[in-house]
Design a protein around this motif. Structure first.
Motif: not given
Lengths: 352, 553
Positions: B137-143, B209-215
Motif C-alpha cells: 500500500l505505501p508503495g502504491c501511494m508513493l508511486l 486499475v493497473g498500478a493497484a493490481e500490479f502492486l
C-alpha cells in the motif's frame, strides 16, 4: 422581404421587457418615419441599449409588439429572428470579424448575390467610407476611427430597412469623434437610411437627430425635435438632460410669476402659489450695474472661451452661475444687472 | 423546426450520456442479493479500507509535493528555476499503470537500483539488503502520488502567481517569518486550487486499475474488475461499483467544500507576480535538489528506464510483431472517439443553457470500470433490438453492434472524455465577444450560419487542443479498454497490461514508451501556452468555465 406598407418605418407598441424584477424597458411606444434619424438619449442603464436589441431581435420583447413597414416582427406569438428582420445593427465595439478581411466583413451580409457582384458592392461600400484601398487588410490593423467606418459600411451593405447604431461614437477619442460623426451622418443622409442612434451624450443627440426620444428608467420621458425638446422640456428632468438649466423660486400670481429676477408669463395655471421656474442660462441677459435686478459677483472662474460668474442675487439661496464671453466689458465690476428675456420659453412647476 | 430538432437531439444525447449510471443502478438491483453477505464479510471491508487508505496517502503526497513545489518556484529564485517550473509538469505524461510497471522492474531485487546499491555497499546476496517492498500500500501511494502531483501543482502555482503577492507582502510587513507566511497566508489562499487539484488527482487514483493490481493492492476498482472478469458476476460488480460511486460523490463534495470559501481567495484581481526571494549558495542548491526530486522520480527515472528497456528489446529481437497492429487499433479507437467528442462538444457548447454540458461532465467522474459495467446492459439491449429488427425486416441474422465491438469502446471513451471537448469548445466560444455572433445574425446569418462562419473559425485552436487532450486520454485509458475491447483486439495500453500481468516486463516497454511519448504531446502544449490545458479538469467536474479560468489561467 415583404413590400413596405405606407406609414412609419418602425413602430413600437407598448413594448416591455423585464430581467427578473428589474424592468429594463417599460411600456415604450414610438415610431420612426422612413429616412428619419432618431436619437435615443438616456443615461447608462436607462434601457436604451436593451430597447435597441429588442428591435434588432437579439432580445425578445416581454410584451407589446414591433412593426417594421407595417408588418409585425414581434409580439402576439410572433418573434421574427434577427437575420430575417432586415434590420442592421452597428455595435458599440464594432464587432468586426477578426478572421476576415475588411472586404469579407463588408460582404458578410450579402448572401444570395453572386460572389463577383457582392464583391463589387462591398468595394463600393468601402469606397464610401474611404477604405477601399485597404480591402485586404484585417481588422486588427485598423485605428478606432477606421474600424468604426468599416462597421458602418458592413451594416449598410445589405441595405437594411432600418439601421440601429449603439453608441457609435463613444469608443473614439475627442479629436476623431467630431469628424467621424459628421461623416457618418452625412453618409446616412445621402443613402436615405432610416436610423436609430443610441447615445448618452445630449450635445450629440441635439446635433445629429431629426427627433430625440428621451428615456429614463426604461420609460420614454419626451419625444420631439431637438429644438422642441431643448427649448420646451416637458419636465425638469428633460430640461436637465439636454443642457444646463437654472431653477429660480417664484410666486405665481394669475398668469404671471414673480421671480427674484423679475416677472415672467407663467404659461399655465399652477396648483400652488409657490413654484419653481426652470430656464436656460440664455434666458438671462447680463448688463451693467443699474440695469434690471442687481447682482454681486462672488467669483470669476476662467474657463478658456469665457468666464463663469458666481452671482449673489437677493432672494436666491444659492449663487447663480452664468457663463459669459471672455471679452464682455459690461461685467468687469463687482456689481452687474440681470434681466429675464421674456421671449425665451421656460418651465414652471409646483414647488412641492 | 430547427429548434425542435435541436432540442430532440439534445435530449437523446443526454439520455445516452446518463444511460451507464441508470443501468448501473438497474443491474445492481437485479442481483439476487445472495452475494451480499459474502461481499460484506470478505470483499468490501478490506477493499473499502484499502481504497480509503490509498486515497488518503495519495492525497497527502500530491498536496505536499504539489503545493511545496508550486511555492518553491513562485516564491524563490535560484539557478534553473524556469526549467524546473516547466519540468515539474512532466510526470503528467506517465499514466499510473506505466509508472507502476516501470518501477516494478527498476526496483526488482535483481534490477538496476538494488543491484547498484548492493555493489555500492559490497553486499552479494539480494536478501542481505533489506529493501522496502514496493508491492504494498505505501508503495502504491508513493508511486501514484509521484505522477499525480502535477494536478495540484498546476492550479496552485497559477493561483500563487495571480493573487498571492499583495497578501504575502502584507504578511511580511507585519513581521511574519517565512514559515508563518506559508502556513497562515499562502496555504489558506491556495485552498480552492489545492482542493480542486487534489480531487482530480484522487479521481485518477480511484480510476486506476493497473498500478493497484500490479502492486497487489486490492482496491474497490480492482475488486469490481475481478468480480466481473474472474467471477463473471455482473450484478455483483455493479453493486461494488455503486458503492464506489458513493466515494466519487464524496470526493466531489470534498472539493466543493474546499472551494466554499473561495470568496476571499478568488477576488479575481490580478496582482503583479510575486517578487521572488533570490537564494544563494547552499540554500539555492537545497532548493534545486528538492525541486528536481519529483521530476527525477516522477518522470526522468521511469521514462529513462522505459527508453532504455525499449531500445534494448528492439536491438535484441526487433520490434514486437504485433506492435503495428496495436498502434493502428489504438489510433483508430482514440481517433474515432476524438472525432465524435469534437462534434458533440460543438453541439453541446452551442446548445442554449448549461444543463447538457453539466450532464456531459458526469462521465468524467465515472471510473473506467464503473463506466464499462454501466455500458454493458444498454449495449446488450441495442444488440437484441437490432437483431430482432434485422430478422423481422430482412430475415437475416447479423453480428453484434454493441457488446464487444469497436463502437462500444468508442462510446465509452466518448462518455468518459466528452467533457474535455465540451469544456475546450465552451472556453473557445466564451472568448469570442458576444457582439460578433450578434453581428453575424444582424447581417442575415441564422444560428447555424453564425456558428459555422464566425464561432467555429475563431474557436478552432481551442477545439483542436481539446481534441488533442481527448485523444491522449483515450490512448492512456486502461480499465474501460480492458473490459470493452473486441475479442482478441489489443491496444497499446492493454498490451502493456497483459505483459505486466504475465510478468514479461521487457516485452511491454516499447508500448509503454509509445504511450508516454503520445502523452507528452499535451504536456508540451501546456508548457507552451502554460495554463490553457489546465482548464480542462475544472470543466470535468461541472464547474462553470469562468470560475475555471479564474483559478487556472
Amino acid at each position: 422581404m415583404l413590400a413596405p406598407q405606407p406609414g412609419p418605418r418602425l413602430e413600437l407598441r407598448a413594448v416591455c421587457r423585464r430581467f427578473g424584477h428589474a424592468i429594463a424597458v417599460d411600456d415604450v411606444s414610438m415610431s420612426v418615419m422612413s429616412g428619419e434619424i432618431l436619437a435615443i438619449l438616456g443615461a447608462s442603464g436607462c434601457g436604451k441599449t436593451t430597447l435597441l436589441r429588442i428591435i434588432a431581435g437579439l432580445e425578445s420583447a416581454g410584451s407589446g409588439s414591433i412593426h417594421i413597414d407595417g408588418h409585425r416582427v414581434a409580439g402576439e406569438g410572433i418573434d421574427v429572428p434577427p437575420e430575417a428582420r432586415g434590420v442592421g445593427l452597428m455595435f458599440q465595439d464594432y464587432a468586426l470579424f477578426p478572421h476576415m478581411s475588411l472586404l469579407a466583413n463588408v460582404c458578410f451580409g450579402l448572401h444570395g448575390i453572386p460572389r463577383r457582384q457582392a464583391r463589387a458592392i462591398g468595394l463600393d461600400r468601402l469606397r464610401e467610407v474611404g477604405l477601399d484601398h485597404r480591402s485586404d487588410s484585417y481588422p486588427h490593423a485598423l485605428s478606432g476611427g477606421e474600424a468604426q467606418r468599416v462597421a458602418l459600411a458592413r451594416a449598410l451593405a445589405p441595405g437594411p430597412r432600418l439601421l440601429l447604431l449603439d453608441e457609435p461614437f463613444s469608443n473614439l477619442d475627442q479629436d476623431t469623434r467630431d469628424r467621424v460623426r459628421t461623416d457618418t451622418i452625412e453618409l446616412l443622409r445621402k443613402s436615405g437610411t432610416t436610423a436609430m442612434v443610441v447615445t448618452h451624450d445630449p450635445s450629440e443627440a441635439l446635433r445629429i437627430a431629426d427627433r430625440i426620444v428621451l428615456m429614463r428608467a426604461g420609460r420614454v420621458v419626451q419625444v420631439g425635435t431637438p429644438e422642441e425638446i431643448y427649448r420646451s422640456p416637458a419636465t425638469p428632468f428633460a430640461a436637465a438632460a439636454l443642457g444646463v438649466v437654472l431653477a429660480l423660486p417664484g410666486n405665481a400670481r394669475g398668469d404671471t410669476v414673480d421671480t427674484p429676477l423679475g416677472c415672467i408669463p407663467a404659461g399655465h395655471s399652477t396648483a400652488t402659489p409657490k413654484v419653481w421656474v426652470w430656464l436656460r442660462p440664455e434666458a438671462i441677459r447680463i448688463g451693467p450695474s443699474g440695469s434690471g435686478t442687481p447682482a454681486r459677483v462672488l467669483r470669476r472662474d476662467f474657463d478658456g472661451a469665457g468666464r463663469r460668474l458666481h452671482l449673489a442675487v437677493d432672494g436666491l439661496d444659492a449663487p447663480l452661475v452664468l457663463s459669459i464671453p471672455a471679452g464682455d466689458a459690461a461685467v468687469l465690476g463687482d456689481r452687474i444687472g440681470l434681466t429675464l428675456d421674456a421671449a425665451e420659453p421656460c418651465l414652471v412647476t409646483d414647488a412641492d | 423546426m430547427g429548434v425542435v430538432a435541436g432540442r430532440t437531439a439534445a435530449i437523446l444525447l443526454a439520455a445516452g450520456l446518463l444511460a451507464p449510471v441508470l443501468s448501473l443502478a438497474v443491474t445492481a438491483a437485479q442481483g439476487n442479493g445472495e452475494n451480499w453477505p459474502h461481499l460484506f464479510a470478505y470483499v468490501l471491508p478490506q477493499a473499502v479500507w484499502d481504497t480509503v487508505l490509498l486515497l488518503t496517502g495519495v492525497g497527502v503526497v500530491v498536496v505536499a509535493v504539489g503545493v511545496g513545489t508550486a511555492w518553491l518556484v513562485t516564491a524563490f529564485d535560484f539557478p534553473g528555476r524556469r526549467w524546473l517550473d516547466a519540468a515539474l509538469i512532466l510526470p503528467l505524461a506517465i499514466p499510473t499503470y506505466v509508472v507502476a510497471y516501470a518501477y516494478l522492474d527498476l526496483l526488482h531485487p535483481l534490477g538496476p537500483i538494488q543491484g547498484g546499491l548492493r555493489t555500492l555497499l559490497g553486499v552479494t546476496r539480494p536478501r542481505d539488503l533489506a529493501f522496502p517492498e514496493l508491492r504494498s500500500l505505501p508503495g502504491c501511494m508513493l508511486l501514484l502520488g509521484l505522477v499525480l502531483y502535477p494536478y495540484v501543482y498546476l492550479p496552485t502555482r497559477a493561483l500563487f502567481l495571480m493573487q498571492a503577492r499583495s497578501m504575502i507582502e502584507a504578511a511580511r510587513t507585519l513581521g511574519a517569518p517565512p514559515a508563518r507566511v506559508f502556513f497562515r497566508v499562502v496555504v489558506p489562499i491556495a485552498r480552492p486550487a489545492i482542493a480542486l487539484g487534489a480531487s482530480l488527482a484522487l479521481m485518477e487514483a480511484l480510476n486506476d486499475v493497473g498500478a493497484a493490481e500490479f502492486l497487489g493492492v486490492r482496491t474497490l476498482t480492482v475488486q469490481v474488475y475481478a468480480t466481473w472478469v474472474n467471477r463473471s458476476d455482473l450484478p455483483g460488480a455493479a453493486q461494488i461499483a455503486l458503492a464506489m460511486l458513493t466515494g466519487v460523490i464524496a470526493l466531489l463534495a470534498l472539493e466543493r467544500a474546499g472551494r466554499a470559501m473561495r470568496g476571499h481567495a478568488g477576488s479575481g484581481q490580478r496582482s503583479p507576480p510575486m517578487s521572488r526571494t533570490r537564494l544563494q549558495g547552499g540554500k539555492a542548491f537545497g532548493a534545486m535538489a528538492l525541486g528536481w526530486l519529483p521530476v527525477l522520480f516522477g518522470f526522468a527515472l521511469p521514462a529513462g528506464y522505459l527508453a532504455e528497456a525499449a531500445i534494448r528489446r528492439v536491438l535484441a529481437s526487433g520490434l514486437p510483431p504485433t506492435l503495428g497492429r496495436e498502434i493502428a487499433q489504438t489510433m483508430l479507437f482514440a481517433g474515432g472517439a476524438t472525432l465524435v467528442t469534437a462534434v458533440l462538444g460543438v453541439f453541446i457548447a452551442a446548445n442554449p443553457g448549461r444543463w447538457l454540458s453539466r450532464i456531459a461532465g458526469i462521465g468524467y467522474a465515472l471510473p473506467g470500470t464503473i463506466l464499462a459495467i454501466g455500458l454493458m446492459p444498454p449495449l446488450a439491449l441495442i444488440d437484441s433490438a437490432s437483431a430482432h429488427l434485422l430478422e423481422a425486416t430482412i430475415g437475416a441474422t447479423a453480428g453484434l453492434f454493441g457488446v464487444g465491438t469497436a463502437a462500444a469502446l468508442v462510446a465509452a471513451y466518448v462518455i468518459r472524455f466528452l467533457t474535455i471537448a465540451t469544456g475546450a469548445t465552451e472556453a473557445g466560444f466564451g472568448r469570442i465577444p458576444p457582439s460578433l455572433t450578434d453581428a453575424a445574425r444582424m447581417l442575415g446569418s441564422g444560428r447555424i450560419g453564425a456558428l459555422v462562419r464566425v464561432q467555429l473559425p475563431l474557436a478552432w485552436p481551442a477545439i483542436l487542443s481539446g481534441g488533442l487532450l481527448v485523444f491522449v486520454d483515450c490512448v492512456k485509458e486502461l480499465p474501460a479498454t480492458l473490459l470493452l475491447r473486441p475479442l482478441n483486439v489489443e491496444t497499446l495500453s492493454t498490451h502493456l497490461y497483459g505483459e505486466a500481468a504475465r510478468g514479461t516486463y521487457e516485452d511491454g516497454a516499447v508500448a509503454a514508451l509509445l504511450i508516454v511519448l503520445v502523452a507528452l504531446l499535451p504536456v508540451l502544449l501546456l508548457l507552451r501556452t502554460s495554463g490553457d490545458v489546465a482548464r480542462r479538469p475544472m470543466a470535468a467536474i461541472g464547474h462553470d468555465a469562468p470560475d475555471a479560468r479564474d483559478v487556472m489561467s
